[in-house]
Design an enzyme around this catalytic site. Structure first.
Site, PDB file in Angstrom:
ATOM      1  CB  SER A 193      -2.153  -2.824   2.617  1.00 51.20           C
ATOM      2  OG  SER A 193      -0.851  -2.366   2.357  1.00 51.20           O
ATOM      3  CD  GLU A 323      -4.090   4.668   2.949  1.00 54.82           C
ATOM      4  OE1 GLU A 323      -3.513   3.901   3.731  1.00 54.82           O
ATOM      5  OE2 GLU A 323      -5.168   4.420   2.385  1.00 54.82           O
ATOM      6  CG  HIS A 411      -1.447   1.653   5.141  1.00 57.10           C
ATOM      7  ND1 HIS A 411      -2.229   1.646   4.018  1.00 57.10           N
ATOM      8  CD2 HIS A 411      -0.813   0.445   5.165  1.00 57.10           C
ATOM      9  CE1 HIS A 411      -2.066   0.511   3.372  1.00 57.10           C
ATOM     10  NE2 HIS A 411      -1.215  -0.241   4.052  1.00 57.10           N
TER      11      HIS A 411
END
Length: 478
Positions: A193, A323, A411
């Site tokens: 990320s 995600e 995610h």
């Protein structure tokens, strides 16, 4: 058997020690046969006159320092009701190392945590480096300045201080990791990320040349702010915190209102819009294209650099299949997304909604997943396939059963599998209590293999044959 391993099996079980190049000694702890050192300073505490300055190297020191406990986390608004706001003395790193023979040099992995550039830490139990160290790697996890201290675009202060912290930590690795038997010429950086986005920035920066040879980018969030966007974000934070938007005022302000202002902007898209921040700005603070530290956004910088000179970098990059479900599923967030939200994001990015995806929430989730993560990962893999030494790509598709089966391949869900650490509290929040161990062994093994050899175990993503490995617990391949 090495001296370290002999000590580990001895009756006294003496704590492991290392001597740094400048003569200072560090004393860590044992984790089985592994040597673990925590809370090591790689730069001076960025406080008082050093706050909002680039990281300053810590002066050489003599004597013995204990390294058995993690250092403080970077200042951030707490997730729970606790009032732990962190501590500016956060420029610390941690080392896990296996026993080594005299003169032996092992490849190194350096982990950069995510958290939207305003939260996170290297001390989360999810990021325990023991499993990587047992693969014959020296594992390092680093912390860097977050939020206002790391990324606010303050007048009179250098931009992107959090990125400069990461470079300082990597320079420390170059100088010091040999004390643990690490090879400074075999460094793999990896992050997820914001951590992956930060590394994408570093890959295009001249200051990082020679600091690492391989990179793993998980769900790289590479969107940066223009100076105008960064100035708008600064004004919003200042207004919410009740302070002028100046370096002096931010330095004098109590920490709590600044942290709370960033937290509120990150949590409330309506508040961001009310302060003039566009729909594209999912988080209030990001790296800034300031013309000095960052001369261009990461993809453009890499394209320019690699067009001028092919790179020796070996890259592994990928994303998760769903995600944005991490942000929109908890709290029934999908149901609160309306047609206006969908149209705003479409206008800001030029992406067309897909009615076949279902509700406005499902459509926005798919569009944002593509914009923030899937497309950057694809483009990075393609750029590296053309100009880097090698490129490998993956898509993680295992669907988490959390939130009544709605979380899916969201995610961060890959993290417990990457670290082969399914028992950690954060791992179970993401993947549940019955996550498949064989998938963790496969994914963790691929990451370790890449750090050891440059090959994760599947074909490269080349222009003539753009292979994408599907990682979902089923048969390998694409």
């Amino acid at each position: 058997m090495s001296a370290e391993a002999s000590a580990a099996t001895g009756a006294s079980r003496a704590a492991p020690e290392v001597v740094l190049p400048h003569g200072g000694r560090l004393r860590g702890v044992w984790d089985g046969e592994l040597r673990v050192f925590k809370g090591l300073r790689y730069a001076r505490p960025p406080v008082d006159s050093l706050r909002f300055e680039p990281p300053q190297a810590e002066p050489p020191w003599q004597g013995l320092r204990e390294a058995a406990e993690f250092g403080p986390v970077a200042p951030q608004w707490p997730r729970s009701g606790a009032r732990q706001l962190g501590d500016p003395d956060c420029l610390r790193l941690n080392v896990w190392a296996p026993p080594v023979e005299a003169g032996q040099r092992l490849p190194v992995m350096v982990w950069v945590h995510g958290g939207g550039f305003f939260r996170g830490s290297a001390s989360d139990a999810l990021y325990d480096g023991a499993s990587f160290a047992r693969q014959g790697l020296v594992f390092v996890s680093i912390q860097y300045r977050l939020g206002v201290d790391g990324f606010a675009y303050l007048p009179g202060a250098p931009a992107n201080r959090g990125l400069l912290d990461q470079i300082a930590a990597l320079r420390w690795v170059q100088d010091c990791i040999g004390a643990w038997g690490g090879d400074a010429q075999q460094v793999t950086v990896f992050g997820q990320s914001a951590g992956a986005g930060a590394l994408a920035c570093l890959m295009g920066m001249a200051q990082s040349r020679g600091l690492f040879q391989r990179a793993i980018l998980q769900s790289p969030s590479v969107a940066c702010q223009t100076r105008a966007e960064a100035e708008t974000a600064l004004q919003a934070i200042a207004a919410l915190a009740g302070v002028p938007a100046t370096r002096a005022a931010f330095a004098a302000a109590p920490l709590e209102p600044l942290l709370q202002a960033v937290h509120r902007l990150a949590a409330d898209p309506a508040l961001r819009r009310a302060h003039g921040m566009g729909s594209r700005q999912f988080f209030p603070l990001r790296p800034v294209i300031d013309g000095e530290c960052l001369r261009a956004e990461p993809l453009a910088a890499l394209a320019q650099a690699w067009a001028a000179q092919p790179s020796a970098l070996q890259l592994l990059v990928g994303h998760n299949a769903e995600e944005m479900r991490l942000y929109h599923v908890p709290g029934n967030g999908l149901a609160r997304i309306g047609q206006a939200d969908l149209q705003d994001f479409s206008a800001a990015t030029g992406l067309a909604p897909d009615a076949a995806a279902g509700s406005p929430g499902e459509q926005l989730c798919r569009m944002q997943s593509h914009y923030y993560y899937a497309e950057p990962a694809r483009r990075l893999a393609e750029l590296a396939g053309l100009a880097a030494r090698s490129s490998h790509r993956y898509v993680f598709g295992w669907r988490s059963p959390q939130w009544a089966g709605q979380l899916g391949a969201a995610h961060g869900v890959e993290l417990p599998f990457v670290f082969n650490n399914l028992a950690a509290a954060t791992a179970q929040e993401l993947a549940g209590r019955a996550a498949p161990a064989p998938l963790a062994q496969r994914m963790h093994g691929a990451w370790a293999r890449f750090a050891l050899t440059g090959e994760p175990g599947w074909p490269p993503h080349a222009e003539a044959a753009p292979w994408t490995e599907r990682i979902d617990g089923s048969v390998a391949g694409a």
